[in-house]
Motif scaffolding. Structure first.
Motif, short mmCIF file in Angstrom:
data_model
loop_
_atom_site.label_atom_id
_atom_site.label_comp_id
_atom_site.label_asym_id
_atom_site.label_seq_id
_atom_site.Cartn_x
_atom_site.Cartn_y
_atom_site.Cartn_z
N MET A 117 -68.87 32.04 82.69
CA MET A 117 -69.15 32.98 83.78
C MET A 117 -67.99 33.93 84.03
N ALA A 118 -66.77 33.43 83.87
CA ALA A 118 -65.59 34.28 84.07
C ALA A 118 -65.55 35.41 83.06
N TRP A 119 -65.82 35.12 81.79
CA TRP A 119 -65.76 36.17 80.76
C TRP A 119 -67.00 37.07 80.81
N GLU A 120 -68.12 36.52 81.23
CA GLU A 120 -69.30 37.36 81.44
C GLU A 120 -69.02 38.39 82.53
N ASP A 121 -68.38 37.94 83.61
CA ASP A 121 -68.03 38.83 84.71
C ASP A 121 -66.98 39.86 84.26
N TYR A 122 -66.02 39.43 83.47
CA TYR A 122 -64.96 40.34 83.02
C TYR A 122 -65.54 41.49 82.19
N VAL A 123 -66.43 41.17 81.26
CA VAL A 123 -67.02 42.20 80.40
C VAL A 123 -67.81 43.20 81.23
N GLN A 124 -68.46 42.73 82.28
CA GLN A 124 -69.23 43.63 83.14
C GLN A 124 -68.32 44.50 84.01
N ARG A 125 -67.24 43.92 84.51
CA ARG A 125 -66.32 44.64 85.42
C ARG A 125 -65.43 45.64 84.69
N TYR A 126 -65.04 45.30 83.46
CA TYR A 126 -64.09 46.15 82.73
C TYR A 126 -64.64 46.52 81.35
N PRO A 127 -65.71 47.31 81.32
CA PRO A 127 -66.33 47.64 80.02
C PRO A 127 -65.43 48.47 79.11
N LYS A 128 -64.43 49.14 79.66
CA LYS A 128 -63.53 49.97 78.85
C LYS A 128 -62.18 49.32 78.61
N SER A 129 -62.06 48.05 78.92
CA SER A 129 -60.80 47.35 78.74
C SER A 129 -60.38 47.33 77.27
N SER A 130 -59.08 47.45 77.03
CA SER A 130 -58.57 47.34 75.66
C SER A 130 -58.76 45.93 75.12
N VAL A 168 -75.14 13.92 77.98
CA VAL A 168 -75.52 13.96 79.40
C VAL A 168 -74.74 15.00 80.20
N SER A 169 -73.41 15.04 80.07
CA SER A 169 -72.62 15.96 80.90
C SER A 169 -72.94 17.41 80.57
N HIS A 170 -73.22 17.70 79.30
CA HIS A 170 -73.61 19.07 78.93
C HIS A 170 -74.99 19.40 79.50
N LEU A 171 -75.90 18.45 79.38
CA LEU A 171 -77.26 18.68 79.89
C LEU A 171 -77.23 18.94 81.40
N GLU A 172 -76.49 18.12 82.15
CA GLU A 172 -76.42 18.30 83.60
C GLU A 172 -75.83 19.66 83.97
N THR A 173 -74.83 20.10 83.23
CA THR A 173 -74.23 21.41 83.50
C THR A 173 -75.21 22.53 83.20
N LEU A 178 -63.95 18.52 72.06
CA LEU A 178 -63.56 19.41 73.14
C LEU A 178 -62.70 18.63 74.12
N LEU A 179 -61.68 19.29 74.64
CA LEU A 179 -60.75 18.62 75.56
C LEU A 179 -60.95 19.05 77.01
N ILE A 180 -61.98 19.86 77.28
CA ILE A 180 -62.29 20.26 78.65
C ILE A 180 -63.73 19.89 78.96
N GLU A 181 -64.01 19.67 80.23
CA GLU A 181 -65.33 19.22 80.66
C GLU A 181 -66.36 20.35 80.57
N PRO A 182 -67.66 20.02 80.39
CA PRO A 182 -68.70 21.04 80.35
C PRO A 182 -68.72 21.94 81.59
N SER A 183 -68.41 21.38 82.76
CA SER A 183 -68.40 22.21 83.97
C SER A 183 -67.32 23.29 83.89
N GLU A 184 -66.18 22.95 83.29
CA GLU A 184 -65.11 23.94 83.10
C GLU A 184 -65.51 24.96 82.04
N ILE A 185 -66.18 24.51 81.00
CA ILE A 185 -66.67 25.44 79.97
C ILE A 185 -67.61 26.45 80.61
#
Length: 346
Positions: free
Chosen positions: A220-233, A270-275, A208-215
């Motif tokens: 959370m961003a996609w979880e929020d998107y699915v909740q906000r726009y349930p009818k999105s194409s 460690v970084s995944h566990l802490e996140t 992986l090329l991104i940090e666990p905190s960014e993952i």
């Protein structure tokens, strides 16, 4: 003579005065501004030009191939900025599809094996020593020479994902800037979010090329998107992204998992566990509940795990047991679209 002269002079004065009076009277003819008809003609002509341009834009896009220039692309992109606000949603989406195909044709390069090796070598050396003249350049195809000279123009990029994974792509910013402003909110938000996330590669074949905190932030961003726009194409794509990033956080890549056996907390990277610990302390949501249950299972002894695992899963891998207990989604690895390259899943 004097009297006659005076009479003639008086008569002449009266005639002149009458002439001046009539000259000052308002005319009954209709008032016409000079130049007014020309302005009207120009406006009408401009509207017709725009209409014709927008009608023909798909034809112009279809003519773009691997022989055309970045200037030709830029001209079409400028035309799109004019036309998109004037079109209905169906036509906008049609043009987006044409734009995807247009860039795919433009960036296609046919190479022999020797030319492929020269391309990889040149691009790698250019990344490490951009100011050094490269001997491999003359071995490249004419198209590679052109694209390398003009990368950065018309949203054309060269991206390095490691392990000789070098390829051209259209910048994720393209759809976000050219199309997104004129689309419905749900589509606009999806494109802008994914454009930002895919600016840099997410992973290569090894890690992986991104940090666990960014993952975690993306989960959370996609979880929020699915909740906000349930009818999105784009709902199914957003759900796939949510599943993939959740998998990256709790498991990692198949070739580089965050733990080999999940025997306890010390066995987790460690970084995944802490996140994950940080997420478990958040407000009630799917990801916080998953984090809490993941930690619960990690902290169990062997007998507690056996009791918490359904009988049909006890002979399967520890990861299968954890994912069932923590209710972690299994991403579809054969999903037909690539969601990690552009600002839409292609």
């Amino acid at each position: 003579m004097s009297t006659r002269f005076s009479s003639i002079l008086l008569t002449s004065c009266i005639v002149m005065m009458l002439g001046l009076m009539f000259a000052c009277q308002p005319s009954n003819e209709p008032h016409i501004e000079v130049g007014e008809p020309e302005i009207g003609i120009q406006k009408s002509s401009a509207a017709q030009d725009f209409s014709m341009m927008c009608e023909n834009i798909e034809k112009q896009m279809a003519e773009i191939n691997d022989q055309r220039t970045t200037f030709a692309l830029e001209q079409i992109n400028q035309n799109l900025k004019v036309c998109l606000p004037l079109l209905d949603h169906a036509r906008q989406k049609s043009l987006m599809k044409h734009a995807n195909q247009m860039y795919a044709r433009f960036l296609k390069v046919e190479r022999t094996p020797n030319q492929q090796r020269a391309f990889e070598q040149y691009a790698l050396e250019m990344a490490q020593h951009p100011t050094i003249q490269q001997s491999h350049f003359v071995e490249l195809t004419a198209r590679d020479q052109y694209l390398l000279k003009h990368k950065g123009q018309a949203y054309v990029e060269l991206i390095d994902q490691g392990e000789k994974q070098l390829h051209y792509r259209r910048s994720p910013e393209y759809l976000a800037r050219i199309f997104a402003p004129y689309l419905p909110e749900a589509e606009k938000v999806f494109i802008e979010t994914l454009a930002q996330q895919n600016q840099e590669p997410v992973f290569n074949q090894q890690r992986l090329l991104i940090e666990p905190s960014e993952i975690a932030a993306r989960v959370m961003a996609w979880e929020d998107y699915v909740q906000r726009y349930p009818k999105s194409s784009y709902r199914s794509d957003a759900e796939h992204l949510l599943e993939r990033y959740t998998y990256f956080l709790f498991h990692g890549l198949d070739q580089a998992p965050i733990s080999s056996d999940y025997r306890d907390r010390y066995a987790v990277e460690v970084s995944h566990l802490e996140t994950i610990i940080g997420l478990s302390k958040g407000n009630q949501s799917a990801i916080t509940n998953q984090a809490r249950r993941f930690l619960e299972f990690i902290d169990m002894n062997e007998e507690q795990r056996r009791q918490a695992t359904p009988a049909e899963l006890r002979r399967q891998s520890v990861w299968a047991q954890i994912s069932a207990y923590a209710k972690l989604p299994a991403p579809n690895k054969n999903y037909s679209k690539n969601c990690f390259k552009d600002s839409i899943c292609l």
